[in-house]
Write a protein that holds these residues in place. Sequence first.
Motif, PDB file in Angstrom:
ATOM      1  N   GLY A 463       0.995  -0.907  -0.489  1.00 34.52           N
ATOM      2  CA  GLY A 463       0.061  -0.006   0.170  1.00 34.52           C
ATOM      3  C   GLY A 463       1.021   0.932   0.164  1.00 34.52           C
ATOM      4  N   ASP A 464       2.378   1.608  -0.537  1.00 37.52           N
ATOM      5  CA  ASP A 464       2.907   2.372  -0.920  1.00 37.52           C
ATOM      6  C   ASP A 464       2.663   3.669  -1.671  1.00 37.52           C
ATOM      7  OD1 ASP A 464       4.998   4.375  -0.370  1.00 37.52           O
ATOM      8  OD2 ASP A 464       6.491   2.835   0.233  1.00 37.52           O
ATOM      9  N   ALA A 465       1.800   3.830  -2.020  1.00 33.53           N
ATOM     10  CA  ALA A 465       1.904   4.521  -3.127  1.00 33.53           C
ATOM     11  C   ALA A 465       2.681   5.952  -3.331  1.00 33.53           C
ATOM     12  CB  ALA A 465       0.467   5.923  -3.206  1.00 33.53           C
ATOM     13  N   ALA A 466       3.192   6.442  -2.394  1.00 32.51           N
ATOM     14  CA  ALA A 466       4.349   7.113  -2.747  1.00 32.51           C
ATOM     15  C   ALA A 466       5.887   6.675  -3.567  1.00 32.51           C
ATOM     16  CB  ALA A 466       4.977   7.703  -1.715  1.00 32.51           C
ATOM     17  N   SER A 467       5.844   5.544  -2.639  1.00 31.59           N
ATOM     18  CA  SER A 467       6.832   4.454  -3.624  1.00 31.59           C
ATOM     19  C   SER A 467       6.368   4.565  -5.046  1.00 31.59           C
ATOM     20  CB  SER A 467       7.903   3.625  -2.978  1.00 31.59           C
ATOM     21  OG  SER A 467       8.397   4.151  -1.883  1.00 31.59           O
TER      22      SER A 467
END
Length: 792
Positions: A463-467
């Motif tokens: 769930g890491d949309a930034a990465s």
Amino acid sequence: MSARYRFDHFELRVPERELYRNGALLSVEPKVFDLLAYLVAHRDRAVGRDELIAGVWGRVDVADTTVAQAILRLRRVLDAGARDAVRTLPRHGYRWIAPTEVIPADPAAPAPPAPEAPDAHADAVRVDAAPTEPEAIATPAPVRASRRRFLPRALAAGTSLAIAAAILWAAFGGGGADRPRLAILPGDSTASGSSRLDDLGALELLRRDLVAAPDGPVVLTIDAVARALADPGVQGEDVARLPERLRRSTGASDVLVVDVQRGGDGISARAVLHRSDGIHALAPVQDARLDRALGRLADATLAELGRPRGAAAAVQGTDALAQALALQAQGRIRDAHDALERLNAATPNDPEILSDLGSTACALERYEACRRHVAAALALPAIDDWQRANAHLLLARRHIDLGEDEAAATEVAAAEEAAAATSDHWLQARALQLRQLLAMNADDDATAQELARRALTLYRLVGDAASEADVEHDLGRHAAGHGRLDDALNHYRASLRLSRARGDRARETRALSSISKAFGASGRYREANDAAREALAAAELQQDPAALRSSLLSSAWAAIQVGKLSDARETVHRALRDAPASARASMYALLGIIDAAGGRYRNAMASWSEALSVGRTSDPEDPMAAVHLALAYAALNDGDVERARAEAATLVDISRAHADASGFADHAAALLAAHDGQLEQASQRYRRVWRSARSSGSLNQQMLADYSDVLFRQGDLGAVEALLGEPTLPAQEGYLYQLVKARYLLRCGQGVAARAAFDRGLELAGERYHALVDVTRGELAPPPPGAPLATR
């Protein structure tokens, strides 16, 4: 849950949400308190990560790193006396192992028997024992599949509707039947598709405030709302009926419709709460800052839901580290760095704080401080495997930025070794992403694409949309560098969507700046200018110097492309004020381009000479071949032929050591051959330069102007026609293209069309000047009586 507990010198009062140490009330972050209460309540067994996420966060799309960081903060709260109360069970979860006494709510009632302290080997036995609850199944769904282990086995034979219901229950969490379940909807929901989703990122700030409130509502994740809005059936829904449709499709008990407006007076926010008993309009709020306005709106929402913030919430406060990291995520890098420095002074030798301090120092371009903090974290005996891996990854990224790929590979290997003991998907994804960058630097496209695919899969899993946005941006940058501008734009737009969906202004700025440059390289200059203005507006709301500088430079390029040289010059000088030495060479080079575009070749040569001087100091390995070619070009236009020959000779020397500089050497040789009247030699050189630039996607209008001038002098109009029709040349809105087109049409006997192309070229040139303007104007002048007409 109504129990109170005593362990070591702590007393945990769950109903009051209070934790005491030796009788003193502690300030505990709400999620850390919930984590402690859940572990203590289930101290008779091991608790898996998925169960912990569902029980504490009330959702399914929480990254393992979020849990790990919360455990670290919990251990800090417990201090040395009870730090080991939480045992980590690799590949499973955690267990509370401290001897714990239950304090009865009624002092007169007998205390229930406290469980015995677990045996040191009990964890291994319990983990491998047959489960007492039905086993989980892996249910395919659009949300994170790795969070499914707590779903009952009975769903395996159920209908798709039952599965969807279970997923929605997991997305909301099962925390308390009496807690409202809230979905937040952006106010301008009359738009369709992705434009509706642009405002969802800002609403994440409001959601954080709501879920942090003690006994607050269970709030549907912003990602879940985005998925619901993206459904084709919902996109066509009438705006007045959309909240009710969203309640039915998501299982929400309430829908909060929020409208946020930015104006000269700051931020104004209005909200309407759709409940089963009707529609309730909340009092509008206004503030100079977005976070404060949304915080006040959260208070109003909680009051309307009958769950106002109490004194306990004020006592608990916000964990200082979490607050610092939130500032960093909002682009307030300097504020985050200052907060972390205060934390480091109060809690020295904390590897987590040191690593985060190093990360913000790097973002502020204080590179020596960055290296020092991360090295200090790695030297601490207390550093755990996760922190060690993260520190090595920070150093690896810094080495990549400096072009030190061998050192970066060493750091990535060290990070992978430390990460192997954690089985953490985020660390694995981060290492894959850095290896992807190394593969790109080595021009190993196939490997880079495969590594990017694997990294994106893992980032989506946690769930890491930034990465995810970072990987997409890196792929776009690589595609642009190889001339695949359509691919680059697709990747940059994907990065922009991901950044906006989570309200990440720094990444939004970076994506917009890159989109502007890609538009410019494609000849879509007005779109480039629009994207650059949008990037600069976003950057000016942040404290990220790199993001601001990137947006300023893209804005300068866009201004050059639409002929606004004075605006471009002012923008570059603004970027130069606080630029580090490593970035100044490219800015002086850009100033030279601005001067040359205005016909001030001597000024351009001075700027380019300064670029060479600064560049040799900051990066001695960079031959800066493009700058030497520019100097040769400016010297010829200024009449300094000897300087031009010297620069061409320098390029020949550079090309012997750097094969990729051979195209620059050929271009300089072609310029000199044309100047000396050696047209056939010049034509051969330009033909080679054109082929090379076509294959690399770096064709430009200056090449068109130079090459076509030789062809016109040779009378080869067929070759000029082929150049004008080159499909990979960004041309239609270029003033040099129009001037070449005018010269071609004139020679074809189309005088009216030639004059129209010339006028269009002058219009597009703006403040720019090129010798070709005077040449073309002279050719368009009426010929003397009796002069022969130009023919094909």
